[in-house]
Design an enzyme around this catalytic site. Structure first.
Site, PDB file in Angstrom:
ATOM      1  N   HIS A  97       0.835  -1.205   0.000  1.00 15.93           N
ATOM      2  CA  HIS A  97       0.000   0.000   0.000  1.00 15.93           C
ATOM      3  C   HIS A  97       0.871   1.257   0.000  1.00 15.93           C
ATOM      4  O   HIS A  97       1.838   1.360   0.753  1.00 15.93           O
ATOM      5  CB  HIS A  97      -0.895  -0.015   1.238  1.00 15.93           C
ATOM      6  N   ALA A 137      -3.509  -6.622   5.963  1.00 23.36           N
ATOM      7  CA  ALA A 137      -2.245  -6.058   6.438  1.00 23.36           C
ATOM      8  C   ALA A 137      -2.102  -4.610   5.976  1.00 23.36           C
ATOM      9  O   ALA A 137      -2.225  -4.309   4.789  1.00 23.36           O
ATOM     10  CB  ALA A 137      -1.077  -6.894   5.918  1.00 23.36           C
ATOM     11  N   GLY A 139       0.418  -2.712   5.592  1.00 18.13           N
ATOM     12  CA  GLY A 139       1.504  -2.448   4.662  1.00 18.13           C
ATOM     13  C   GLY A 139       1.317  -3.087   3.306  1.00 18.13           C
ATOM     14  O   GLY A 139       2.061  -2.762   2.367  1.00 18.13           O
ATOM     15  N   GLU A 140       0.340  -3.984   3.177  1.00 21.38           N
ATOM     16  CA  GLU A 140       0.156  -4.690   1.908  1.00 21.38           C
ATOM     17  C   GLU A 140      -1.086  -4.170   1.174  1.00 21.38           C
ATOM     18  O   GLU A 140      -1.014  -3.200   0.442  1.00 21.38           O
ATOM     19  CB  GLU A 140       0.117  -6.196   2.168  1.00 21.38           C
ATOM     20  N   MET A 141      -2.260  -4.790   1.375  1.00 21.43           N
ATOM     21  CA  MET A 141      -3.446  -4.346   0.644  1.00 21.43           C
ATOM     22  C   MET A 141      -4.313  -3.378   1.456  1.00 21.43           C
ATOM     23  O   MET A 141      -5.167  -2.695   0.906  1.00 21.43           O
ATOM     24  CB  MET A 141      -4.237  -5.565   0.172  1.00 21.43           C
TER      25      MET A 141
END
Length: 341
Positions: A97, A137, A139-141
């Site tokens: 993200h 998460a 930091g991810e999606m």
């Protein structure tokens, strides 16, 4: 991890046959256990509580490619697990993200139907358990799961897909995870030149690749961890990659041997998946072979006993790489689904 006196004995028998003749027939007479470890399975395994159906696979495929399963509406599962890049992303470390660089390289989802613990550190015990971790998460999606469900419920075209795939269960975390996991289990590498050689086609691979296969099982010690038809033992090892990421050790801090240990990746289609290692620190297969030939880059008490200086010649290194390239299959193009509105 597959090792021990019995394993080594079987390997030595196989290698002696290989040195006498490089055709699969030279192996076939005796060690059957050795050959069978490279035999491809006929069927994809599915768990009893999430058996395969075409409706489940189709729903999972749609969810996998839908970027609306992210907070930004532009990151899908396929953004990082790109079928054109052997279901990875071609980057040293994944992007999440806000274009955040993540801590590890994106692992492939290839052939995970036969896998055990998921992710580099094994923190998920099934594909179902893994499926929604990246979605929520930050930091991810970066999409809270309650918001994800609300998004999907707000798209009327999704409801009939869920009704067909999981009748009476509705749109919820469980059905979303099960559908994605079902699709991921169908991501299977096709028949490679190596498979045709094992089945008896003597011309399927080159002579230097055949020599590389013997090295793989003997001098280079690769098969100690890269075993079976997927070329992974599904276990965790510290191979001496430099850095302070302790991998599986963070999940199991009381086990010293797992400090700095990461899951053994499959070698299927490996030449389409550079760069390598959990941190993307090795750019080519040639660099990977050099890494192991030197016995890793950072010596720690937890580094595997099989990671040690090998003394490979330049020709032997080239033979190993030639063998690794025989594990790549030409797979059917992946059809990108039309997304529900």
């Amino acid at each position: 991890m597959v090792s021990g006196v019995a394993r080594i004995g079987v390997l030595l028998i196989a290698v002696s046959f290989a040195l006498e003749a490089s055709e699969p027939a030279a192996f076939a007479a005796e060690p059957k256990a050795y050959l069978s470890s490279y035999k491809r399975p006929k069927d994809i395994p599915f768990p009893k509580d999430n058996l395969h159906s075409q409706a489940r696979e189709d729903l999972g495929r749609t969810l996998f490619f839908d970027p609306r399963l992210s907070g930004s509406d532009w990151i899908s599962c396929a953004t990082c697990h790109n079928p054109a890049l052997s279901w990875g992303d071609g980057l040293p470390k994944g992007l999440g993200h806000g274009m955040k660089v993540l801590g590890r390289r994106t692992p492939t989802i290839l052939n995970l139907a036969w896998g055990e613990l998921m992710m580099w550190d094994g923190r998920a015990d099934s594909l179902e358990a893994q499926a929604l971790g990246p979605v929520e998460a930050e930091g991810e999606m970066n999409l809270p799961l309650d918001q994800m469900i609300g998004k999907l419920e707000g798209m009327s075209s999704y409801k009939p897909l869920f009704d067909k795939a999981y009748p009476g269960e509705g749109i919820n975390k469980s059905t979303i995870a099960k559908a994605i996991a079902t699709f991921e289990r169908t991501v299977v590498s096709g028949e490679a030149p190596f498979d045709r050689w094992v089945k008896g086609d003597a011309k399927a691979v080159t002579e230097n690749a055949k020599r590389g296969f013997v090295l793989f099982n003997e001098k280079a010690l690769c098969s100690q961890c890269h075993s079976g038809w997927r070329f992974t033992d599904d276990s965790f090892h510290d191979i001496g990659v430099a850095g302070d990421d302790i991998g599986r050790g963070k999940i199991m801090p009381d086990f010293e041997v797992l400090q700095g240990a990461f899951k053994t990746p499959t070698l299927r289609n490996v030449d389409h998946r550079a760069p390598y290692m959990h941190d993307g620190s090795e750019k080519t297969l040639e660099e990977v072979v050099d890494f192991y030939d030197k016995g890793g880059k950072q010596r720690r008490p937890t580094v595997s006993e099989h990671v040690k200086p090998l003394g490979l010649s330049g020709e032997e290194k080239a033979d190993l790489v030639a063998f690794l390239r025989t594990l790549t299959s030409r797979d059917k193009p992946v059809v990108i689904p039309m997304l529900p509105r």
